[in-house]
Design a protein around this motif. Structure first.
Motif, PDB file in Angstrom:
ATOM      1  N   LEU A   1       0.835  -1.204   0.000  1.00  0.00           N
ATOM      2  CA  LEU A   1       0.000   0.000   0.000  1.00  0.00           C
ATOM      3  C   LEU A   1       0.869   1.253   0.000  1.00  0.00           C
ATOM      4  CD1 LEU A   1      -2.687   1.576   0.377  1.00  0.00           C
ATOM      5  CD2 LEU A   1      -2.422   1.203   2.839  1.00  0.00           C
ATOM      6  N   ASP A   2       1.951   1.219   0.774  1.00  0.00           N
ATOM      7  CA  ASP A   2       2.789   2.408   0.933  1.00  0.00           C
ATOM      8  C   ASP A   2       3.644   2.683  -0.308  1.00  0.00           C
ATOM      9  OD1 ASP A   2       1.602   2.338   3.362  1.00  0.00           O
ATOM     10  OD2 ASP A   2       3.397   1.956   4.535  1.00  0.00           O
ATOM     11  N   ILE A   3       3.687   1.752  -1.247  1.00  0.00           N
ATOM     12  CA  ILE A   3       4.245   1.994  -2.578  1.00  0.00           C
ATOM     13  C   ILE A   3       3.147   2.481  -3.517  1.00  0.00           C
ATOM     14  CG2 ILE A   3       5.195   0.840  -4.625  1.00  0.00           C
ATOM     15  CD1 ILE A   3       6.759  -0.986  -2.705  1.00  0.00           C
ATOM     16  N   ALA A   4       2.003   1.810  -3.477  1.00  0.00           N
ATOM     17  CA  ALA A   4       0.932   2.100  -4.437  1.00  0.00           C
ATOM     18  C   ALA A   4       0.372   3.507  -4.271  1.00  0.00           C
ATOM     19  CB  ALA A   4      -0.186   1.066  -4.285  1.00  0.00           C
ATOM     20  N   HIS A   5       0.096   3.927  -3.037  1.00  0.00           N
ATOM     21  CA  HIS A   5      -0.560   5.216  -2.840  1.00  0.00           C
ATOM     22  C   HIS A   5       0.312   6.394  -3.264  1.00  0.00           C
ATOM     23  CE1 HIS A   5      -2.271   8.714  -0.712  1.00  0.00           C
ATOM     24  NE2 HIS A   5      -3.420   8.124  -0.971  1.00  0.00           N
ATOM     25  N   PRO A   6       1.608   6.459  -2.892  1.00  0.00           N
ATOM     26  CA  PRO A   6       2.419   7.576  -3.383  1.00  0.00           C
ATOM     27  C   PRO A   6       2.506   7.640  -4.904  1.00  0.00           C
ATOM     28  CG  PRO A   6       3.495   6.537  -1.520  1.00  0.00           C
ATOM     29  CD  PRO A   6       2.339   5.654  -1.889  1.00  0.00           C
ATOM     30  N   LEU A   7       2.603   6.480  -5.571  1.00  0.00           N
ATOM     31  CA  LEU A   7       2.634   6.495  -7.038  1.00  0.00           C
ATOM     32  C   LEU A   7       1.304   6.973  -7.596  1.00  0.00           C
ATOM     33  CD1 LEU A   7       4.601   3.216  -7.859  1.00  0.00           C
ATOM     34  CD2 LEU A   7       5.435   5.567  -7.903  1.00  0.00           C
TER      35      LEU A   7
ATOM     36  N   LEU B   1      -0.790   9.016  -6.025  1.00  0.00           N
ATOM     37  CA  LEU B   1      -0.943  10.422  -5.653  1.00  0.00           C
ATOM     38  C   LEU B   1      -0.138  11.336  -6.579  1.00  0.00           C
ATOM     39  CD1 LEU B   1      -2.278  12.199  -3.436  1.00  0.00           C
ATOM     40  CD2 LEU B   1      -0.185  11.923  -2.100  1.00  0.00           C
ATOM     41  N   THR B   2       0.931  10.820  -7.168  1.00  0.00           N
ATOM     42  CA  THR B   2       1.804  11.630  -8.025  1.00  0.00           C
ATOM     43  C   THR B   2       1.617  11.327  -9.511  1.00  0.00           C
ATOM     44  OG1 THR B   2       3.546   9.964  -7.757  1.00  0.00           O
ATOM     45  CG2 THR B   2       3.589  11.845  -6.242  1.00  0.00           C
ATOM     46  N   ARG B   3       0.623  10.525  -9.863  1.00  0.00           N
ATOM     47  CA  ARG B   3       0.472  10.072 -11.248  1.00  0.00           C
ATOM     48  C   ARG B   3       0.215  11.221 -12.220  1.00  0.00           C
ATOM     49  NH1 ARG B   3      -4.041  10.557  -8.901  1.00  0.00           N
ATOM     50  NH2 ARG B   3      -6.072  10.657  -9.960  1.00  0.00           N
ATOM     51  N   HIS B   4      -0.350  12.336 -11.724  1.00  0.00           N
ATOM     52  CA  HIS B   4      -0.682  13.465 -12.601  1.00  0.00           C
ATOM     53  C   HIS B   4       0.559  14.086 -13.234  1.00  0.00           C
ATOM     54  CE1 HIS B   4       0.431  15.244  -8.748  1.00  0.00           C
ATOM     55  NE2 HIS B   4       0.737  16.352  -9.408  1.00  0.00           N
TER      56      HIS B   4
END
Length: 547
Positions: free
Chosen positions: A435-441, A443-446
């Motif tokens: 989860l702690d890898i997936a969410h930052p990626l 959150l910054t996908r834009h």
């Protein structure tokens, strides 16, 4: 030796003359006389190839054509072909039945360029190595950079520039390379048959059995035989909302709402833990009770999903907030520090308070090199700062809908962290770390920065994640070590949605997290008076899976 065989050696051993074959036997003997060289019988190595290796191992029936240039440590399995003018340098491991097109470069080393005052050629080299799986087709004019692993049965399209790992069975192309389609459908993210939609149908059908399994007749427990916890009640609400669109059917919704609301202390606004008999204990002062701290998140969001809210204001600080934030253990326990920032941010949001001081401190103290707070440590690598970043950013930038200060550096840090096998190897994965890898990626996908690499990583992790499910029981928090339970199920379902959205397949799931792990900012809340309470720095919490 005939030039046709130098450039197209595939039929050499069936059609070459005895004299030509004798000459090739001599070439093989000359190579095997060198230290670290082992060229198997049935191989062909053109005399027009430049072979300058410290170590060279070629399996049976492997061919090296004219113009090929090899250095360093190169190991190839059986039935491989390295076509004309290909460059294979550094530390490169090639599996069985790998076909490599002409003018391709596999570069298993890199230049250091850390010091701008020293010419690059005077700085040292590094080598992480390249690993190519079995039955891989690498087209012409492909470039594979140091540190890349290519999974079995993958295809690298002509002209691809491969900068990060390629999932097994994927067809990748472009610069930088991204997944274009799948050569092997069963390796595609999602379950073996039917993709994300079939996975969602399966977990939705299991929703009631999973909740029944963890219901003791009066309360939810994380898994059969476990103690009653407030978090288990909240996880049950989140799972039911995700998969059923209702409150858990084991209890009337009104009872669940009233129970969660009644557990909040009207004086402190905190929610203590449950004792063995289901009676509630009093929360410690301020946020010194780690479970009570997480209940600010879990109970608040569960009540949102039940159409209600916490009835009382949460007491926070009367101390100097910047000083309290600075005193948190960012240097060696960044997750612990991020945990408290998440709680503080959530409490401020629930109270309808301004969070200017909190955001001011976070903006001033974010590391421009990593985009995060704290520093990597030798024992954990980047684990603490990445996991701490998720918690801190979840309760602040994500929850309030405020842009991050250094989103591209966050992506760099997360992608570097995701190379750590201690974290992402399937048998070592746990719900928090993925989860702690997936969410930052997400959150910054834009930004679009390194998007192909993030998508390829998400595809690999998604393929792993759906395999952690145990039919009829859900997910274990640490699938290879802990039995399935509500916490693991809620967290993995949310993580799977984030990974699926990064790969463009989230719509097929038919669910979207709306609770603690919701992707969107939380809606604004009306102010509820002044904030009072005790400082947070006295907490003795240690991490126990509350991401």
């Amino acid at each position: 030796m005939g030039t046709d065989f130098d450039y197209s050696p595939w039929d050499f051993w069936s059609v070459a003359s005895e004299e030509e074959q004798d000459r090739q036997h001599a070439v093989r003997g000359e190579l095997n006389a060198r230290p670290g060289h082992d060229v198997a019988d049935g191989c062909f190595v053109s005399e027009k190839a430049s072979v300058h290796n410290d170590e060279l191992v070629l399996g049976p029936r492997t061919y090296v054509a004219a113009g090929v240039y090899t250095t360093g440590s190169v190991r190839a399995g059986r039935d491989c072909s390295i076509n004309v003018y290909t460059v294979v340098r550094g530390r490169v491991e090639i599996g069985d039945a790998v076909r490599i097109g002409a003018h391709t470069s596999l570069l298993g080393f890199n230049h250091v360029m850390a010091d701008p005052d020293v010419e690059v050629f005077r700085q040292p080299l590094t080598s992480k190595g390249i690993r190519i799986g079995d039955d891989v087709w690498i087209g012409s004019h492909v470039v594979v950079l140091d540190g890349v692993t290519v999974g079995d049965k993958a295809v690298l399209a002509a002209g691809a520039v491969v900068t990060r790992d390629v999932p097994s069975g994927a067809v990748v192309g472009g610069n930088p390379a991204r997944v274009l389609k799948w050569r092997v459908p069963r390796e595609q993210p999602g379950p073996a048959r039917g993709g994300p939609a079939a996975f969602a149908d399966a977990v939705r059908a299991d929703a009631v059995p999973v909740l029944d399994r963890c219901f003791d007749g009066e309360f939810f427990v994380d898994r059969p035989g476990a103690a009653r916890t407030i978090r288990a009640q909240c996880d049950a609400v989140e799972i039911a909302d995700l998969l059923l669109g209702t409150a858990p059917p084991q209890l009337p919704a009104d009872l669940q709402r009233h129970r969660l609301r009644d557990w909040q202390d009207p004086e402190t606004g905190l929610i203590g833990t449950l004792g063995p008999d289901g009676t509630q204990t009093t929360a410690g002062p301020g946020f010194t009770d780690p479970d009570a701290g997480y209940h600010v998140l879990a109970v608040g969001y569960a009540l949102d999903l039940l159409g209600s809210a916490l009835p009382h204001r949460i007491r926070l600080l009367e101390a100097d907030l910047p000083a309290e934030l600075t005193a948190l253990p960012w240097g060696d326990r960044a997750w612990h520090a991020g945990h408290w920032v998440d709680i503080l941010g959530t409490a401020l949001h629930r109270n309808g308070d301004g969070a200017e001081e909190l955001f001011g401190w976070l903006l001033l103290n974010a590391d421009p090199a990593t985009g995060m707070w704290g520093a990597p440590s030798l024992p954990d690598g980047r684990l603490q700062i990445v996991n701490g970043f998720y918690r801190a950013s979840r309760g602040t930038f994500a929850q309030f809908g405020i842009p991050l200060p250094y989103p591209e550096r966050v992506i760099d840090t997360v992608l570097a962290h995701a190379r750590d096998p201690r974290v992402i190897r399937p048998d070592r994965q746990n719900a928090c770390n993925i989860l702690d890898i997936a969410h930052p990626l997400w959150l910054t996908r834009h930004t679009g920065y390194r998007a192909a690499e993030a998508e390829a990583l998400a595809a690999t992790l998604l393929n792993d994640a759906v395999k952690h499910r145990v039919p009829g029981q859900g997910f274990g928090f640490h699938p290879s070590r802990t039995p399935p339970g509500l916490q693991g199920t809620e967290m993995w379902l949310a993580t799977i949605w984030l990974l699926a959205d990064l790969t463009g397949t989230a719509d097929d799931l038919g669910y979207r997290p709306r609770g603690v792990h919701r992707p969107e900012p939380a809606p604004p809340r009306p102010a509820r008076g002044m904030t009072i309470g005790a400082p947070v720095s006295g907490s003795g919490s240690t991490r126990h899976g509350s991401s």
